[in-house]
Design an enzyme around this catalytic site. Structure first.
Site, short mmCIF file in Angstrom:
data_model
loop_
_atom_site.label_atom_id
_atom_site.label_comp_id
_atom_site.label_asym_id
_atom_site.label_seq_id
_atom_site.Cartn_x
_atom_site.Cartn_y
_atom_site.Cartn_z
N ASP A 61 2.11 6.80 -5.01
CA ASP A 61 1.73 7.01 -6.41
C ASP A 61 0.24 7.29 -6.49
O ASP A 61 -0.49 6.66 -7.26
CB ASP A 61 2.12 5.80 -7.27
CG ASP A 61 1.82 6.02 -8.76
OD1 ASP A 61 1.74 7.20 -9.18
OD2 ASP A 61 1.65 5.03 -9.49
N ASN A 103 -1.82 -4.86 -11.92
CA ASN A 103 -0.54 -5.16 -12.56
C ASN A 103 0.56 -5.25 -11.51
O ASN A 103 1.53 -5.99 -11.66
CB ASN A 103 -0.18 -4.07 -13.57
CG ASN A 103 1.18 -4.31 -14.20
OD1 ASN A 103 1.37 -5.27 -14.93
ND2 ASN A 103 2.15 -3.45 -13.88
N HIS A 104 0.40 -4.49 -10.44
CA HIS A 104 1.42 -4.44 -9.39
C HIS A 104 0.75 -4.15 -8.06
O HIS A 104 -0.40 -3.74 -8.00
CB HIS A 104 2.45 -3.35 -9.70
CG HIS A 104 1.82 -2.03 -10.04
ND1 HIS A 104 1.73 -1.55 -11.33
CD2 HIS A 104 1.23 -1.10 -9.26
CE1 HIS A 104 1.13 -0.38 -11.32
NE2 HIS A 104 0.81 -0.08 -10.08
N ARG A 199 -12.54 0.20 -14.04
CA ARG A 199 -11.59 0.73 -15.00
C ARG A 199 -10.28 -0.01 -14.71
O ARG A 199 -9.67 0.18 -13.65
CB ARG A 199 -11.45 2.24 -14.84
CG ARG A 199 -10.38 2.89 -15.74
CD ARG A 199 -9.10 3.02 -14.99
NE ARG A 199 -8.08 3.80 -15.69
CZ ARG A 199 -6.83 3.89 -15.27
NH1 ARG A 199 -6.42 3.26 -14.19
NH2 ARG A 199 -5.96 4.62 -15.94
N ASP A 201 -6.55 -0.79 -14.87
CA ASP A 201 -5.34 -0.02 -15.09
C ASP A 201 -4.31 -0.86 -15.86
O ASP A 201 -4.13 -2.05 -15.59
CB ASP A 201 -4.77 0.38 -13.72
CG ASP A 201 -3.56 1.28 -13.82
OD1 ASP A 201 -3.68 2.36 -14.42
OD2 ASP A 201 -2.50 0.91 -13.29
N GLU A 243 -7.82 0.43 -19.78
CA GLU A 243 -6.80 1.40 -20.17
C GLU A 243 -5.75 0.64 -20.97
O GLU A 243 -4.94 -0.10 -20.42
CB GLU A 243 -6.14 2.04 -18.94
CG GLU A 243 -5.11 3.09 -19.32
CD GLU A 243 -4.09 3.37 -18.22
OE1 GLU A 243 -3.59 4.50 -18.17
OE2 GLU A 243 -3.77 2.45 -17.44
N HIS A 309 -6.25 11.97 -15.54
CA HIS A 309 -5.41 12.25 -14.38
C HIS A 309 -3.92 12.09 -14.69
O HIS A 309 -3.08 12.48 -13.88
CB HIS A 309 -5.79 11.32 -13.23
CG HIS A 309 -5.68 9.86 -13.59
ND1 HIS A 309 -6.56 9.26 -14.46
CD2 HIS A 309 -4.81 8.91 -13.21
CE1 HIS A 309 -6.23 7.98 -14.60
NE2 HIS A 309 -5.16 7.74 -13.85
N ASP A 310 -3.60 11.52 -15.83
CA ASP A 310 -2.20 11.38 -16.25
C ASP A 310 -1.83 12.51 -17.22
O ASP A 310 -2.62 13.40 -17.47
CB ASP A 310 -1.99 10.02 -16.92
CG ASP A 310 -2.09 8.87 -15.93
OD1 ASP A 310 -1.71 9.06 -14.76
OD2 ASP A 310 -2.56 7.78 -16.32
#
Length: 553
Positions: A61, A103-104, A199, A201, A243, A309-310
């Site tokens: 990812d 988060n993961h 930053r 996430d 974010e 980037h998304d």
């Protein structure tokens, strides 16, 4: 506590080490390559670099599946290379922000492997488990159409683990105090190596309650205060840029009533309204979004952006508004993603119209917050819609008309360099544009300089002015007895506006600070300004004394 608020008047440049510059010819960008381009970035005028993930990762990812938080992925170099880079940035007065993805983890992280192998492992409770697949497992996916579930069975332990994102990204149990302590340790490690902040996430997911029995997760906002306190203790002027794509009424919970949580957040609400206003030539929606998000603590600041980037997330627009943006900027299904957004870069979205590109970036630089520019946008890079999902807008930087755009000596770059069409590297590259005084690159450099010379935008109060025209956005910023007035015409035709800047005698003269079209008011105190199609003006307000001083210079 108020520390150095450097981020209020910063210019942030986001890049991926992987696709920026390759120094050793293996087709993958690296820190040594990035260091070679530091003078280019310094010349552009940016004051902070935001690095997308570069830690050790299987790369399923784009690096957001991290398997070691305390190292650099070998493809990009070593920790020594990273420190050399941060030192080079510091020498040039440029701060470094890095992605904090907590988060993961990757399912290849040793923590998760141990958690799967042994139910009695210390790391078992670092993740979120259920003996049975929860009934709501088919809800709440971040990537609808790509994901099928948020709970996947681990074959080793026979239980299901929770993953808000892809199944190879198991969620950390962030409510666990040991996990929280590890997050602080991660931040402390990179702060010690020279970064000025993070930053963060997916912040709403980081602080959300997680579990098989959780149907309406509550946000654990005290966690944000813990992160903030730790950073200010370790390095007083370090920051977190969050974010968090949330509705305006929730913003203050992320900043904190007393400004004791996040220092910065991306303003997704304004971003979505901006694209609707560009598509519809209706400035009122953008003006309302700006005012909806102006309640901030003294230390709070917005991160303003156009594309990242998304995908361009349009999920908070109405169905009609979203369709208007789709029709204008992403009419083909191949240009859309996750049923909510557009996966294109800005230049092709605007059909390469240099007038609209400059209008859009002038808007971004003059919105109430700190501008965040993405690599390649300063030269108007395009996209490759043949690449899957979001990779289409993550192609390598185009430095010259040399093979592979000067990005690498390899014939096999990590992602294909755009080689054909109007956005191919033989047409769009840094080397060509550096020599053209009227290029997008040189225009962007001038706009960055102008934004830094107008601190009123980053620091001041805002007032939306009545331009008497639906397609014109007029805004005034006030700070320390100085005023800046910025006007943008979103329409495809010329327009004349009648504008009262509402600042008394100081508003009699508006001095054009990016062009040569000053304005004087009539007897009623109104300015009559003609704007060309997609035209814009940046004015500094000044009375007669100001005008006389200016004429003496």
């Amino acid at each position: 506590m108020i520390n150095d608020l450097w981020y209020k008047n910063a210019i942030v440049y986001c890049l991926s080490v992987e696709t920026f510059m390759d120094s050793n010819g293996d087709g993958v960008g690296d820190f040594q390559g990035l260091q070679r381009r530091m003078d280019y970035l310094a010349g552009l005028g940016i004051t902070a670099i935001w690095l997308m993930p570069f830690q050790t990762s299987p790369g399923r990812d784009d690096g957001y599946d991290i398997s070691d938080y305390y190292n650099v992925d070998p493809r990009y170099g070593t920790l020594g290379d990273f420190v050399e880079f941060t030192h080079a940035a510091k020498q040039r007065g440029i701060r470094v922000l890095i992605d904090l993805v907590v988060n993961h983890t990757s399912d290849q992280h040793p923590w998760f492997k141990q958690a799967c192998a042994d139910k009695n492992s210390h790391y078992r409770d670092w993740y979120v488990w259920s003996k049975h697949k929860p009934a709501n497992a088919d809800q709440g996916m971040v990537f609808p159409g790509i994901q099928k579930t948020t709970w996947t069975r681990d074959k080793t332990s026979g239980e299901y683990y929770f993953h808000r994102f892809y199944k190879f990204q198991p969620d950390l149990n962030t409510a666990n105090p040991h996990v929280q302590a590890e997050i602080l340790k991660i931040m402390g490690f990179w702060i010690q190596l020279g970064v000025s902040g993070f930053r963060m996430d997916a912040v709403p997911f980081v602080i959300a309650e997680k579990g098989a029995d959780v149907t309406t997760p509550k946000q654990q906002f005290d966690m944000l205060r813990t992160f903030r306190e730790f950073l200010q203790w370790r390095k007083g002027d370090s920051i977190i840029l969050a974010e968090a794509n949330v509705v305006p009424k929730q913003n203050i919970q992320y900043f904190g009533d007393d400004g004791d949580r996040m220092q910065m957040m991306f303003n997704f609400h304004v971003n979505q309204a901006l694209f609707y206003s560009l598509a519809s030539a209706d400035a009122s929606v953008l003006a309302k979004a700006m005012m909806d998000t102006m309640t901030l603590p003294q230390t709070g600041q917005w991160g303003m952006f156009l594309r990242n980037h998304d995908e361009l997330d349009l999920g908070r627009l109405t169905e009609t508004q979203r369709q208007t943006v789709f029709n204008a900027f992403g009419p083909d299904k191949n240009m859309q993603l996750f049923d909510r957004g557009i996966r294109r870069r800005l230049a092709p979205m605007l059909n390469g119209d240099i007038r609209r590109l400059k209008l859009a970036y002038s808007l971004m630089f003059s919105l109430p917050g700190t501008p965040v520019l993405r690599y390649g946008d300063e030269i108007g890079m395009g996209d490759d819609l043949n690449l899957p999902e979001r990779n289409c807008a993550r192609t390598p930087m185009q430095w010259s008309d040399e093979p592979q755009g000067g990005f690498t000596k390899s014939d096999e770059p990590v992602l294909p360099v755009i080689a054909h069409g109007p956005y191919g590297y033989d047409h769009v590259n840094v080397a060509f544009q550096r020599r053209d005084p009227e290029s997008m690159l040189n225009w962007t450099e001038r706009m960055i300089r102008m934004r830094k010379e107008a601190p009123e935008i980053g620091w001041g109060s805002i007032d939306v002015l009545d331009s008497k025209s639906k397609g014109v956005l007029a805004v005034r910023y006030d700070w320390r007895n100085n005023s800046v007035v910025v006007v943008h015409n979103l329409e495809a035709g010329p327009v004349e506006i009648s504008l009262d800047p509402r600042i008394g005698d100081e508003g009699r003269f508006l001095i054009d600070i990016i062009g040569n079209q000053d304005s004087s008011s009539d007897e009623d105190g109104r300015h009559h300004i003609v704007l060309e199609p997609y035209g814009y003006r940046w004015f500094r307000a000044g009375g007669l004394d100001y005008l006389l001083k200016r004429s003496e210079v």
